[in-house]
Write a protein that holds these residues in place. Sequence first.
Motif, PDB file in Angstrom:
ATOM      1  N   TRP B  26      49.014  46.956   3.559  1.00 38.80           N
ATOM      2  CA  TRP B  26      47.793  46.586   2.851  1.00 38.80           C
ATOM      3  C   TRP B  26      46.589  46.726   3.771  1.00 38.80           C
ATOM      4  CZ3 TRP B  26      46.325  45.338  -2.024  1.00 38.80           C
ATOM      5  CH2 TRP B  26      45.084  44.721  -2.167  1.00 38.80           C
ATOM      6  N   VAL B  45      44.119  39.207   0.196  1.00 36.51           N
ATOM      7  CA  VAL B  45      45.512  38.745   0.101  1.00 36.51           C
ATOM      8  C   VAL B  45      45.620  37.231   0.239  1.00 36.51           C
ATOM      9  CG1 VAL B  45      46.516  40.865   0.978  1.00 36.51           C
ATOM     10  CG2 VAL B  45      46.042  39.021   2.550  1.00 36.51           C
ATOM     11  N   VAL B  64      47.717  41.933   8.142  1.00 33.50           N
ATOM     12  CA  VAL B  64      46.643  42.647   7.447  1.00 33.50           C
ATOM     13  C   VAL B  64      45.535  42.977   8.444  1.00 33.50           C
ATOM     14  CG1 VAL B  64      44.841  42.472   5.701  1.00 33.50           C
ATOM     15  CG2 VAL B  64      47.104  41.586   5.220  1.00 33.50           C
TER      16      VAL B  64
END
Lengths: 318, 500, 163
Positions: B26, B45, B64
Motif C-alpha cells: 500500500w 489505512v 506503509v
Amino acid sequence: MKRKSIGAIVGAITALGIGAVPAMAEYPVSTVRLITHSSPGGGTDVFLRKIATTLGPIMDVNFVVENVTGGGGAKAMAEVAAAPKDGSVFYGSTPSYIITSLLSKPEVGYDQLDPIVNMFYDPQTVFVKSDSPYQNLQDIIEDAQASPGAVVAAVSTPSSLDRQVMEEFQAITDTQLVTLTHDGGGDVLMSVLNGTAAVGIGEIAEMRGQLDADAMRVIATYTEERVPGFDDVPTAQEQGVDLVVAKFRGIVGPKDLPPEVITAWEEGVQEMMADPEFKEWYEQEGVQYGYLGHDDANAAREEFVASQTEFFEKFDIN
Amino acid sequence: MDGLSYALTALTTPTIVLSAAGGVLWGILGGALPGLSPSIAMALVLPFTFDMSPLAAIIMLTSVYIGAEYGGSIPAILIRTPGTNAAAATVIDGYTLHQQGRGGEALGLSLVAGTIAGLVGLICLVFLTKPLAMVALYFTPPAYFALAFLGLSIIAALSEGSLIKGLIMGVIGLMLAMVGTDPLSGAPRFTFGEPDLLGGIDYIFVMLGVFAVAELMNKVATPDDGAGGVIKNTVTRMRLPGLRKMWELRRAQTIGTGLGIIEGPIPGAGGTVAAFLSYNEAKRWSKTPEKFGHGSEEGVVAPEAANNAVTSSALIPTLSFGIPGSNSMAILLGGLLIHGIQPGPMLLSNRPDLVYGLFGGLFMANIFMLILGMLVLTPCIWLVNRPKPYLTACIMMVVLSGIYSINQSLFDFWIVLVAGVVGYVMRRLEFPVLPLILGIVLGYMIESSYRRSLLLTNGDHIVFLQNPLSLGLLCCAALIIGLAAYAEVRKARKPQDMHG
Amino acid sequence: MRATFIVSCLLFLLAVAYWLGADQISVSRLAGGVGADGMPKLLAVALGVLSLALATQTFFQMRAGKLAAPADPVKEGDEPTNWHQHARAMGLIVLGGFYILLLPHLGYMLSSMLMLGGVSFYAGLKPSLRMLVFAVIGGVVYYLIFTRILGIPLPSGFWPRLF
C-alpha cells in the motif's frame, strides 16, 4: 512537517445502535456525520470517534466521523454551514474554529454556526522538567522579576490559546518572560526536555508519556478547580494568579436547527457524560467535565469571542 | 534475549506478516502516486488498524511509511516527478539515467540502496536508540537555524553554470515559504484572504508543478515524430545491481545511509534535507563528480539510501519521547494512542513485546520492500513505455487527482499549474530548479529558528556561535560555500577546458 | 539571452511587489525583534539586487555576443526552442485550467474522461474509437482508484442530483 495540514480522508467508523432502547424521542435522521478539521489520529478525531461509539446507542443514531482538513478549519466550517438543517451534520469544535474565523476571516466563519453543546474543557497546565528548581508559579514569577527577559516559556503555535495565556500571565504578574512559539505541542515538550525553555504550557494528554516516566512535573493548572488525577497540583488561582482558560470541546451545528434536534443532543450528551465508563475514559484523557447546554454554550462562545477579539486588538494581530 | 524472542514471535505470526506485506505494498503505491504523501497513505489505512492487535497495527502503519518513502522514487526516476518530498533529489540523476535508457538500472539501484539503508537504519534503531534520541534533544533553535543554513548552502553547489541564477531561484523558493502564518506572531502573510494559503504552500504542489507539469509541457511542445517516445534503447525490465556494483558504489551508499540515520531523529528536518545533503556530499567525495547531473549511479544511490535510512531513525523521537517529528509520525502516534498505548520513556519497560515486535516487523517490512519492489517495478516500467500521448494524458490526470487529497481544494490545482509555467520558463532560460525546492523546503525552518534564537538572547547573534552544534554546522556550511566559490573562480579563469 | 534579460527585469518588478506586499503585513509586538516582515523584506531586497545583477550580466553578454558568435548554446534534441512550440506547451496549461473549471460541475469521472481524451489528442493522438475507449476506461479506472480505493472526496458534480 510543521504547520501543514495532513490531508483529508474520509476515515469513518460507524457506531451501530444495536439493541439500544430509545429512551427519548426518536432522532429525525438515522445517520449523522461528525466533521472534524483534525486529521485521522489527531486530538479531536480520537475524541469524536469515542463519542460516536458511546453516544450512538444512546441517541439511536449511526455516527460517522469525517475528516475535512485544510484552511485551519475553514473548510470544515463551510461544509457544516452548508449542510441540510435536519440534524444530519455537526462539527466537533475546539477554540481553533473561532481563532481561525477571527484571524483569517474566511467566507464562512464561526458566526454562521450554532453551538449545540459543550462537553469538556482541556485543562491548560504549566509544566517543568522534573529536575527543575521551580516548584510553583511564585518561583517563576520571582525569577522573572529578578531577571526580566531571561526565563523562557515554551508555548505551541503563535495563535494558540497557550500563547495567549502566557501573554496574559505576564500582564497579570507584571513580569517579562520570553514566549517561545513552536509548531505544535510535541515541539514544546522537546524544548522543555532539552532545556531551551524553563517552563512549558500544554495539555495533559500530550505529555502523558513524560509524566508517567517522571521526566516532567505539572506545577499549575489554569482551571477553576483542580484537575482529577492531579489533585495535589494547585490551580493558578490558588497560587495567586487569577487566570482561567476555558479551552472547550463541544459540538457545533448549522444555524436554525429544529428545537427537537437540539433537545435530543442535550439529553443524549448528558446521559453520555453520566456514564461511569465514559467518565473513566475522559479523565484518563486528561480532560475535565464541562457540559453546557445550547443556551449556555452560546453565551460562553460570545464571551470567548470577546476575549479573543480583545487580545488580537491589543497585540495588533489581524 | 527476551527481545529476540519477541521479535521472532512477531515474525512468525501470520496476521503480522500479512499486515507488514500489505502495508508495504500500500505504501509503495501511495508513495508512487504523486500528491499522496507518506502521511496521507498512512492516514488512509489508519481506520483499518483500529480493529487489529496493537502490534499488527503499528507494524502496518510503519510498513506503509517505509513503503511510501521508497515508492516516491519510482515516479522520480520514471516520469521526473518526485512522489514524495524526499525523492526530489533522486530526480536529478534518476530521470537522466531513464532518459539514457537505463531506467531499469536506476530503479534497481534505488531499491537495493534503499533496502540496505533501511536495514542498517534498523540496526541503529535497535542498538543506538539512546544516543540517537540525544541527537533530537541537542537540536535547539540555533542548531535548527544552522542546519537549515547548511541545507541552503548546497544551492551554491547545485547551481551549475550560473550562481546568480541559482541564488535567484533559492530566494524565490524562500519567498514562497513566507506565505502563510507568521511563525512568531501568527499574523497572516501574503495570504490575500485565501484560507487555503494560511497553512502555507505545500512543497509538493511546487514540486509537481516545476517537475511534472513542466516536463509534460516539454513533451507536448515537441509533437510526436512518429517514433512513439523520446527514450531510445529502452530496457523494459527492472535490473538489480550485482554485489560488485554495490561495492563500487559503497561510498555513496555509506554517505547516504549515515546522513539519513543522523537526520531521521531531528524533528522537522525530515528526509528531504538528508537526501539533498547526501547528494551533495556523494558528489564531493565521488571519483567521478563530473557525472553527477548527467546520469550518475551514485547520484541515485546516495539520496535513496538517505531517505530510506530516515524511516528507521525517525521512529526514535516518537517511541522514546512520545513526540512525533513529522506528519507521518503524528499519525503513527495517533494509531498507538487509539490502542491505548502511550509511547514515551516508559514504553520499553512497559511493553517490551511491542517494541521488539516492532523491530521484527520493521525487518520484515524492509525485506518485503525488496520483494514487492521487484514485483511492482516491471509493470511500472511497462506503463511509462506506452506511447507518448497516452502517457502524457495519464500523468497529467494523476497530477490533477492526487493533490486533491491534501486540502480538498481546487485552489491547489491552480498553484500546480502556475508552478508548471514557472518551471517551464525557468528551464528554457537554464535557471536551475533544485535551489527553488531547497528554498521552499527550508524557508520556514530557517526563518522560525532564526527569530526564535534571537528571542532567546534578546536579539544577540552570538547565540549561533555559543551553541557548539550550531557552530559546527555553520562551519560546514561555510566550507561548502567556500569550496563552491573556489570552483566557480577556477572555472571562470579557465573557461575553455570546462563544460563536461 | 534577450529572454533572460526580460525575465530578470520582471523579477525585479516581482521584488518590488513583494516588498510592497511585505509592507502590508501587520506588525505585532509578539513577532520579536526581526518582525513578521523582516525576512520577507530581506528577501525582496536580495531578489532585487540579484535580478539587477543578472540583468547587467546578461546585458554585457548580449553586447559581447553581438561582436562574437551570436548563437545560443545548442539545445538538446527534444527541447522546445521556438515560439510556436512554447505556445503548444502553454496549451497544456489551458487544458488544465478548463479541467479545474469543469471539475466541480461535471464531476470527477466525466472531467477525467474529457481530460484524458483532450490531453492525448493534444499530445498527438488522432481521434479514433481507440482514443474514446482509452478516455472512457481511463476515467473509470481513475475514479475507482482515487475515489473508491483511496477514498479522496473528489467533486461529484451534478450527478447526485440526477438520482
